[in-house]
Design an enzyme around this catalytic site. Structure first.
Site, PDB file in Angstrom:
ATOM      1  N   HIS A 185      31.635  12.065 -12.529  1.00  0.00           N
ATOM      2  CA  HIS A 185      32.304  11.315 -13.589  1.00  0.00           C
ATOM      3  C   HIS A 185      31.607   9.985 -13.769  1.00  0.00           C
ATOM      4  O   HIS A 185      31.253   9.328 -12.783  1.00  0.00           O
ATOM      5  CB  HIS A 185      33.770  11.085 -13.213  1.00  0.00           C
TER       6      HIS A 185
ATOM      7  N   GLU B  76      17.293  19.998 -28.136  1.00  0.00           N
ATOM      8  CA  GLU B  76      17.535  20.675 -26.864  1.00  0.00           C
ATOM      9  C   GLU B  76      19.005  20.762 -26.450  1.00  0.00           C
ATOM     10  O   GLU B  76      19.349  21.483 -25.511  1.00  0.00           O
ATOM     11  CB  GLU B  76      16.718  20.004 -25.758  1.00  0.00           C
TER      12      GLU B  76
ATOM     13  N   HIS C 251      37.350   6.533 -22.254  1.00  0.00           N
ATOM     14  CA  HIS C 251      37.140   6.373 -20.810  1.00  0.00           C
ATOM     15  C   HIS C 251      35.732   6.810 -20.380  1.00  0.00           C
ATOM     16  O   HIS C 251      34.961   5.999 -19.879  1.00  0.00           O
ATOM     17  CB  HIS C 251      38.213   7.154 -20.043  1.00  0.00           C
TER      18      HIS C 251
HETATM   19 ZN   LIG Z   1      36.251   6.334 -14.877  1.00  0.00          ZN
END
Ligand SMILES: [Zn+2]
Length: 274
Positions: free
Chosen positions: A141, A171, A212
């Protein structure tokens, strides 16, 4: 038998180097971002006595499907910029207890540190990916800048978002033919965001967290990093294209289908108008 230095373990080196690289790219400011890396037991035993549990850390969700599995993880609240210089304080090696409600610390996370607060999203994603790809090892993440920015300006529709990225770099379709998924905005670190992310991970290896960042999954560190890097590059190009006044010509659906045929990949069903 004398154990080898854990800092020489290839997977520890990979987490150290990748986190430094992610920090350098500006995708993991402060304590943003986290990595978990599924390890085989025989990768760990040359370096650590796996009977020697340093600390038991309770977790608030059921990880019993991962009971007995080993992971290298980044630490909660730890800064990616510090992992390479101070790995033992900022990352750790853990094993999931037989009951699935505790992680057993085998190395690292010194001075009372905890595994990433995004453990629910990571472990639930590992469980989901392993169901569709038994070779999956990495969940990553970060706050890839242009992808994050796009969640403010682009329609949050999985098909439309995927198509925009496919069109921005030739690509992209080859690297993520299944496209990417988008979950609703949810509180980070919660079981709810973990469940939402994991349910999408069965379909796509990329999951966008609006306002986020991004989650990526893959069989090794290079593949996972490369996957996020490719989507982020397309998002960067999209940003420049918009700044230059918008699209005047692009990859048409028939071009994308030609690409898919040439590289032997299957685009997400219904995403091309052919
Ligand atoms: Zn985060």
């Amino acid at each position: 038998m004398k154990k080898l230095d854990i800092l020489t373990a290839p997977y520890v080196q990979e987490v150290m180097k990748t986190s430094a690289n992610l920090y350098r790219l500006g995708w993991d400011e402060r304590n943003g971002g986290n990595i978990s890396y599924l390890l085989d037991e025989d990768w760990v035993t040359p370096f650590l006595d796996v009977a020697q549990v340093i600390r038991e850390i309770p977790i608030k969700f059921d990880a019993s499907k991962l009971a007995g599995r080993y992971f290298a993880v980044t630490g909660s609240g730890k800064y990616f910029k510090n992992i390479q210089d101070f790995p033992a304080e900022n990352m750790g090696i853990i094993r999931i207890s037989d009951s699935g409600n505790t992680v057993e610390l085998l190395w690292g996370l010194e001075n009372g540190a905890l595994p990433t607060s995004e453990l629910p999203s990571h472990f639930m994603s590992h469980i989901a990916r392993l169901e569709v790809d038994p070779e999956n090892r990495i969940i990553m993440h970060n706050h890839a800048t242009h992808l994050l920015a796009m969640t403010f300006t682009h329609e949050l529709n999985e098909r439309a978002f995927t198509r925009t990225l496919w069109q921005m770099c030739t690509e992209c379709l080859v690297v993520f033919p299944e496209g990417l998924s988008i979950i609703p905005w949810l509180i980070p670190g919660s079981n709810e965001i973990g469940e939402a992310t994991a349910s999408k991970m069965k379909e796509t290896r990329l999951v966008v967290w609006p306002q986020h960042g991004i989650y990526g999954a893959g069989r090794d560190m290079d593949e996972t990093f490369g996957l996020i890097e490719t989507a982020e590059k397309a998002a960067q190009v999209y940003t420049y294209v918009q700044a230059q006044g918008g699209v005047r010509q692009t990859l048409e659906d028939e071009n994308l289908q030609q690409l898919a045929d040439a590289f032997g990949v299957t685009p997400h069903e219904g995403y091309l108008d052919i």
